[in-house]
Design a protein around this motif. Structure first.
Motif, PDB file in Angstrom:
ATOM      1  N   ALA B  12      82.635  27.194  62.657  1.00  0.00           N
ATOM      2  CA  ALA B  12      81.729  28.334  62.494  1.00  0.00           C
ATOM      3  C   ALA B  12      82.287  29.360  61.524  1.00  0.00           C
ATOM      4  N   GLU B  13      83.619  29.463  61.483  1.00  0.00           N
ATOM      5  CA  GLU B  13      84.210  30.494  60.614  1.00  0.00           C
ATOM      6  C   GLU B  13      84.001  30.203  59.134  1.00  0.00           C
ATOM      7  N   GLN B  14      83.565  28.998  58.838  1.00  0.00           N
ATOM      8  CA  GLN B  14      83.240  28.701  57.436  1.00  0.00           C
ATOM      9  C   GLN B  14      82.050  29.535  56.972  1.00  0.00           C
ATOM     10  N   VAL B  15      81.261  29.968  57.931  1.00  0.00           N
ATOM     11  CA  VAL B  15      80.020  30.667  57.569  1.00  0.00           C
ATOM     12  C   VAL B  15      80.196  32.152  57.790  1.00  0.00           C
ATOM     13  N   ARG B  16      79.935  32.912  56.757  1.00  0.00           N
ATOM     14  CA  ARG B  16      80.015  34.373  56.885  1.00  0.00           C
ATOM     15  C   ARG B  16      78.688  34.977  56.423  1.00  0.00           C
ATOM     16  N   ALA B  17      78.372  36.104  57.005  1.00  0.00           N
ATOM     17  CA  ALA B  17      77.118  36.758  56.628  1.00  0.00           C
ATOM     18  C   ALA B  17      77.236  37.342  55.233  1.00  0.00           C
ATOM     19  N   ASP B  18      76.227  37.156  54.450  1.00  0.00           N
ATOM     20  CA  ASP B  18      76.146  37.761  53.131  1.00  0.00           C
ATOM     21  C   ASP B  18      76.020  39.274  53.321  1.00  0.00           C
ATOM     22  N   PRO B  19      76.807  40.070  52.585  1.00  0.00           N
ATOM     23  CA  PRO B  19      76.686  41.526  52.765  1.00  0.00           C
ATOM     24  C   PRO B  19      75.280  42.052  52.461  1.00  0.00           C
ATOM     25  N   ARG B  20      74.507  41.274  51.705  1.00  0.00           N
ATOM     26  CA  ARG B  20      73.145  41.738  51.383  1.00  0.00           C
ATOM     27  C   ARG B  20      72.111  41.196  52.376  1.00  0.00           C
ATOM     28  N   ALA B  21      72.615  40.642  53.494  1.00  0.00           N
ATOM     29  CA  ALA B  21      71.681  39.961  54.422  1.00  0.00           C
ATOM     30  C   ALA B  21      70.592  40.893  54.935  1.00  0.00           C
ATOM     31  N   LEU B  22      70.976  42.123  55.254  1.00  0.00           N
ATOM     32  CA  LEU B  22      69.965  43.052  55.795  1.00  0.00           C
ATOM     33  C   LEU B  22      68.889  43.340  54.746  1.00  0.00           C
ATOM     34  N   ASP B  23      69.333  43.585  53.509  1.00  0.00           N
ATOM     35  CA  ASP B  23      68.359  43.842  52.437  1.00  0.00           C
ATOM     36  C   ASP B  23      67.450  42.635  52.232  1.00  0.00           C
ATOM     37  N   GLN B  24      68.076  41.459  52.261  1.00  0.00           N
ATOM     38  CA  GLN B  24      67.276  40.242  52.062  1.00  0.00           C
ATOM     39  C   GLN B  24      66.243  40.102  53.179  1.00  0.00           C
ATOM     40  N   MET B  25      66.678  40.416  54.389  1.00  0.00           N
ATOM     41  CA  MET B  25      65.765  40.288  55.530  1.00  0.00           C
ATOM     42  C   MET B  25      64.609  41.281  55.395  1.00  0.00           C
ATOM     43  N   LEU B  26      64.931  42.515  55.003  1.00  0.00           N
ATOM     44  CA  LEU B  26      63.876  43.525  54.863  1.00  0.00           C
ATOM     45  C   LEU B  26      62.894  43.140  53.757  1.00  0.00           C
ATOM     46  N   HIS B  27      63.440  42.549  52.700  1.00  0.00           N
ATOM     47  CA  HIS B  27      62.592  42.093  51.601  1.00  0.00           C
ATOM     48  C   HIS B  27      61.646  40.989  52.103  1.00  0.00           C
ATOM     49  N   ARG B  28      62.204  40.082  52.885  1.00  0.00           N
ATOM     50  CA  ARG B  28      61.395  38.994  53.446  1.00  0.00           C
ATOM     51  C   ARG B  28      60.304  39.546  54.367  1.00  0.00           C
ATOM     52  N   ALA B  29      60.672  40.561  55.158  1.00  0.00           N
ATOM     53  CA  ALA B  29      59.695  41.173  56.074  1.00  0.00           C
ATOM     54  C   ALA B  29      58.568  41.809  55.277  1.00  0.00           C
ATOM     55  N   GLU B  30      58.909  42.451  54.173  1.00  0.00           N
ATOM     56  CA  GLU B  30      57.892  43.109  53.351  1.00  0.00           C
ATOM     57  C   GLU B  30      56.953  42.076  52.732  1.00  0.00           C
ATOM     58  N   GLN B  31      57.548  40.961  52.270  1.00  0.00           N
ATOM     59  CA  GLN B  31      56.717  39.903  51.686  1.00  0.00           C
ATOM     60  C   GLN B  31      55.744  39.360  52.722  1.00  0.00           C
ATOM     61  N   ARG B  32      56.258  39.164  53.933  1.00  0.00           N
ATOM     62  CA  ARG B  32      55.424  38.643  55.018  1.00  0.00           C
ATOM     63  C   ARG B  32      54.283  39.612  55.330  1.00  0.00           C
ATOM     64  N   ARG B  33      54.629  40.893  55.304  1.00  0.00           N
ATOM     65  CA  ARG B  33      53.629  41.908  55.613  1.00  0.00           C
ATOM     66  C   ARG B  33      52.515  41.897  54.559  1.00  0.00           C
ATOM     67  N   ARG B  34      52.932  41.740  53.310  1.00  0.00           N
ATOM     68  CA  ARG B  34      51.930  41.714  52.235  1.00  0.00           C
ATOM     69  C   ARG B  34      51.023  40.496  52.372  1.00  0.00           C
ATOM     70  N   THR B  35      51.640  39.353  52.669  1.00  0.00           N
ATOM     71  CA  THR B  35      50.841  38.142  52.827  1.00  0.00           C
ATOM     72  C   THR B  35      49.833  38.337  53.940  1.00  0.00           C
ATOM     73  N   ARG B  36      50.314  38.961  55.030  1.00  0.00           N
ATOM     74  CA  ARG B  36      49.426  39.148  56.178  1.00  0.00           C
ATOM     75  C   ARG B  36      48.299  40.114  55.830  1.00  0.00           C
ATOM     76  N   ARG B  37      48.625  41.117  55.025  1.00  0.00           N
ATOM     77  CA  ARG B  37      47.589  42.076  54.643  1.00  0.00           C
ATOM     78  C   ARG B  37      46.472  41.387  53.883  1.00  0.00           C
ATOM     79  N   ILE B  38      46.860  40.495  52.990  1.00  0.00           N
ATOM     80  CA  ILE B  38      45.849  39.790  52.204  1.00  0.00           C
ATOM     81  C   ILE B  38      44.985  38.964  53.144  1.00  0.00           C
ATOM     82  N   ALA B  39      45.657  38.284  54.102  1.00  0.00           N
ATOM     83  CA  ALA B  39      44.895  37.480  55.071  1.00  0.00           C
ATOM     84  C   ALA B  39      43.995  38.378  55.900  1.00  0.00           C
TER      85      ALA B  39
END
Lengths: 172, 390
Positions: B12-39
């Motif tokens: 497991a120690e081979q895997v470390r969290a990317d320091p930008r993980a939170l930003d990436q997650m928020l970006h993904r959430a925003e994309q999802r929100r936009r897709t849902r808005r269109i729907a």
């Protein structure tokens, strides 16, 4: 009043960020052990956190938000597994995929990752949640949607299989 | 620590969290929100099409005059989604901010507008506070919804704050009265009496006959409600979407509100329609990926049969009551397949209502009720029926 609203929102956001900091890497590692694929683990972890983020006003108030997070992540993984099985079956013209040969893997150089990969998905999840993450049977059962007894059965089977694969480890 | 645990640690120690993980997650959430808005925009248009039929029925001039002609729908324009809109009531009229939010949501501008409590001081003119980078968006909503509003600078680029002035209610008086009629109607239903007084004859009949599951008090009394959206329809009436969080179940209704006798200035509820219950609860999160996978497999015409148990397979094969695994669930006319109802029948049994929205103004949605089972390892569709869940 608007200032108060902004303050509440800021606190809310901070609580989520703290949760993210505390849980992200752990979840990533659980998913890596469960999937054997770091990219898939990252994708699943991100997706799970997005879902929790969207429901944070409710999930943040739960007694065990981490349990909810793990359940969302592992359910999404199962869903993907199913889709992959369908795609694989189609690609192989519905020929069953042969399971990995335990004999072939059973040598001293086998990595725990390869050993885990030979287990059925349910057993692998049970062993990762309990052996590595340190959850109790009941907690793992809550995450997996199983009774503690069913979790113990899976764990027992997983340990037996791993003991054979990781031979020489009496303590496994 | 066991050897197994040690080995897993090393792995497991081979895997470390990317320091930008939170930003990436928020970006993904925003994309999802936009897709849902269109729907959401697409579904809102589909619902509007159906609701317009109700509005037309309510306003039909004379049933003896001949068959009803086609109803002209609104001209859809691309949703102009503006994230982070906050509305504060700076007018002295109660309900103005909630009305503005519902109006903007109804026009698919801001599906998740935030309403904050009344401003400390009241002004005559609406003001819009925005960061310089968001001036174009602010100007666009000013021109469309708040003509004459003043633009003022704001430090926060993530939100645009609209402080309503007295001019806003004055400029939208008729629609605001309709919105308040809906609020009053819903408040009476929550309180458990008096809502009948705000119904037109047609709407009163619909509630009395429990058309489509309508009921004045059974699922509202003692609960809460939000008027989530309101939009204009031809003829001077409006359609409001209401979310009801009732003590026994959650539901939403679409209410047509207008003034059948304009001279008395008292709007009434002209027509009502029960929409899908609102899905809440973690159990649904367990089932949803499975059902979504099933719908996706049907849409792609690939592997849908692997989701089915014996009874469900037989039901689809027999096309019971028009049930079809691939027919309406795929193809170019399918606008969307939505999970709109969920009931947890037991720990291992779940009932899910699915609505297939088909393109075309006169094409009704197709419903399916799926019984989902959990065998401790995987979900499976145990049975399926054409039609919406009871």
């Amino acid at each position: 009043m608007a200032v108060m609203v902004e303050a509440v929102e800021a606190e809310h956001t901070q609580a989520f960020e703290d949760f993210f900091d505390a849980q992200y890497e752990r979840l990533l590692r659980v998913l890596f052990l469960a999937t054997g694929d770091r990219h898939e683990a990252e994708d699943l972890a991100q997706d799970a956190f997005v879902r929790v983020y969207e429901r944070w006003s409710r999930v943040g108030g739960l007694e065990n938000p981490a349990g909810y997070l793990y359940r969302v992540a592992l359910n999404a993984r199962r869903s993907r597994l199913r889709r992959m099985r369908v795609a694989a079956a189609k690609a192989l013209r519905l020929r069953p995929v042969p399971p990995p040969d335990p004999e072939e893997s059973a040598d001293d150089r086998v990595s725990v990752q390869r050993a885990l990969a030979t287990l059925p998905a349910g057993q692998r999840e049970a062993v990762v949640l309990i052996e590595w993450l340190g959850l109790t049977d009941a907690e793992a059962g809550e995450v997996l949607g199983l009774s503690p007894g069913a979790v113990r059965t899976r764990l027992h089977r997983a340990r037996s299989a791993l003991r054979d694969l990781l031979r020489g480890d009496d303590d496994v | 620590m066991s050897e197994l645990r040690r080995r897993m640690d090393r792995e497991a120690e081979q895997v470390r969290a990317d320091p930008r993980a939170l930003d990436q997650m928020l970006h993904r959430a925003e994309q999802r929100r936009r897709t849902r808005r269109i729907a959401t925009g697409a579904v809102a248009l589909a619902v509007a099409g159906g609701s317009l039929g109700l509005a037309y029925a309510a306003f039909r001039p004379d049933p003896q005059a001949g068959p009803a002609g086609p109803v002209a729908g609104p001209t859809p324009s691309p949703p102009n989604v503006i994230p982070g809109l906050v509305i504060s009531n700076g007018s002295s009229t109660e309900g103005a901010a909630e009305f503005a939010a519902a109006l903007l949501v109804g026009e698919a501008v801001v599906p998740d507008v935030v309403v904050v409590s009344p401003a400390a001081t009241h002004g005559a003119v609406t003001t819009i506070h925005c960061h310089p980078t968001r001036e174009a968006e602010a100007s666009s909503i000013r021109d469309e919804f708040f003509p004459g509003a003043e633009l003022r600078p704001r430090i926060d680029p993530d939100t645009i704050l609209v402080t309503l002035g007295g001019d806003f209610v004055r400029n939208n008086r008729t629609m605001f009265q309709q919105f308040m009629t809906v609020r009053s109607f819903m408040t009476r239903r929550i309180e458990g009496s008096g809502a009948e007084a705000l119904l037109s004859e047609d709407a009163a009949r619909a509630y009395a006959e429990e058309t489509g599951g309508l009921d004045l008090y059974s699922y509202t009394k003692g609960g809460r409600f939000d008027v989530t959206a309101i939009y204009r329809v031809p003829g001077g009436s409006s359609i409001a979407a209401v979310r009801i969080l009732g003590p026994s179940r959650n539901t939403s209704e679409t209410l047509t509100v207008g003034d059948p006798e304009p001279q008395d200035g008292e709007p009434k509820i002209l027509a009502a329609l029960v929409e899908a219950p609102i899905i809440i609860g973690p159990a649904f999160d367990d089932v949803r990926p499975f059902v979504e996978g099933f719908l996706e497999a049907r849409r792609r015409r690939s592997g849908a049969g692997t989701y089915l148990g014996e009874d469900a397979r037989a039901a689809y094969a027999a096309h019971e009551a028009g049930l079809d695994l691939l027919g309406y669930a795929t193809g170019p006319d399918l606008v969307d397949a939505q999970i709109v109802q969920y009931d947890k029948l037991s720990p291992a049994r779940h009932r899910v209502g699915v609505r297939f929205v088909i393109a075309g103004p006169d094409t009704p949605a197709v419903w399916e009720t799926l019984l989902i089972g959990w065998d401790g390892e995987v979900f499976v569709v145990l049975d399926a029926e054409r039609g919406r869940p009871e």
